[in-house]
Design a protein around this motif. Sequence first.
Motif, PDB file in Angstrom:
ATOM      1  N   PRO A  89      45.139  49.023  54.767  1.00  0.00           N
ATOM      2  CA  PRO A  89      44.486  47.962  54.530  1.00  0.00           C
ATOM      3  C   PRO A  89      45.081  47.022  55.681  1.00  0.00           C
ATOM      4  N   THR A  90      44.062  46.072  56.131  1.00  0.00           N
ATOM      5  CA  THR A  90      44.267  45.111  57.234  1.00  0.00           C
ATOM      6  C   THR A  90      44.335  43.760  56.600  1.00  0.00           C
ATOM      7  N   GLN A  91      43.910  43.594  55.387  1.00  0.00           N
ATOM      8  CA  GLN A  91      43.806  42.271  54.910  1.00  0.00           C
ATOM      9  C   GLN A  91      44.242  42.381  53.364  1.00  0.00           C
ATOM     10  N   ALA A  92      45.208  41.169  52.890  1.00  0.00           N
ATOM     11  CA  ALA A  92      45.375  41.210  51.496  1.00  0.00           C
ATOM     12  C   ALA A  92      44.161  40.976  50.604  1.00  0.00           C
ATOM     13  N   GLY A  93      44.162  41.391  49.412  1.00  0.00           N
ATOM     14  CA  GLY A  93      43.150  41.120  48.581  1.00  0.00           C
ATOM     15  C   GLY A  93      42.918  42.667  47.775  1.00  0.00           C
ATOM     16  N   GLU A  94      41.526  42.565  47.134  1.00  0.00           N
ATOM     17  CA  GLU A  94      41.426  43.822  46.384  1.00  0.00           C
ATOM     18  C   GLU A  94      40.168  44.486  47.228  1.00  0.00           C
ATOM     19  N   PHE A  95      40.474  45.998  47.237  1.00  0.00           N
ATOM     20  CA  PHE A  95      39.565  46.742  47.845  1.00  0.00           C
ATOM     21  C   PHE A  95      39.323  48.002  46.991  1.00  0.00           C
ATOM     22  N   VAL A 135      40.447  40.026  50.789  1.00  0.00           N
ATOM     23  CA  VAL A 135      39.096  40.433  51.166  1.00  0.00           C
ATOM     24  C   VAL A 135      38.160  40.014  50.092  1.00  0.00           C
ATOM     25  N   GLU A 136      37.159  39.618  50.494  1.00  0.00           N
ATOM     26  CA  GLU A 136      36.038  39.145  49.702  1.00  0.00           C
ATOM     27  C   GLU A 136      35.227  40.001  49.033  1.00  0.00           C
TER      28      GLU A 136
END
Length: 189
Positions: A89-95, A135-136
């Motif tokens: 992962p390159t961004q925080a958030g949900e994927f 992450v949106e």
Amino acid sequence: DNKGPHWLPAKQLDLGEEWDVPENEIRVGEPITRSLELSALGLTAEQLPDLNAPEIKGVNSYPDQPQNITKDTNDGVVGRKTRRIAFVPTQAGEFTIPAMEVFWWHTGKNQQQRVELPARSFSILAAEGVTSAPVEPENESLDKASEDQKSAVSPSTKIKTAGYWPWITLVMALLWLSTLALWFRERVS
């Protein structure tokens, strides 16, 4: 491409996975590794479709070369294709890693069949001491489906801890930096 019907005539086809995930919180830059295995009775490994890494916003994918094994057994030829894919992962958030399905033709029942691995969602925290935008979600319906599947664990899914992958990543990064420093020193002198 694993989507859509494939003409895979076989007596049996199985799709399984194993996960290497960090024990505690998952942070930006930490690898999550998925090991996939597709095996079929009645097909060689070369006849099986590729097990490709999906493109996911905010995540880099690093697939290993697929391993193909074909064996002759008393029941017939058995083909097995395995592949490890590291997701970083390159961004925080949900994927969410989307579900994977493979269509095949059951030669004993003379009908089309489908094997599937469920989608899998992960919550990613920012790297230590770093804040980043989450992450949106790309699609609300995908988020709802992934929430339903978070609690359901497929019997063909096994989860393991990260193990040696973070250490290998660190060693490779240090070796790369050492090589770069030596090259730069030679170039300057």
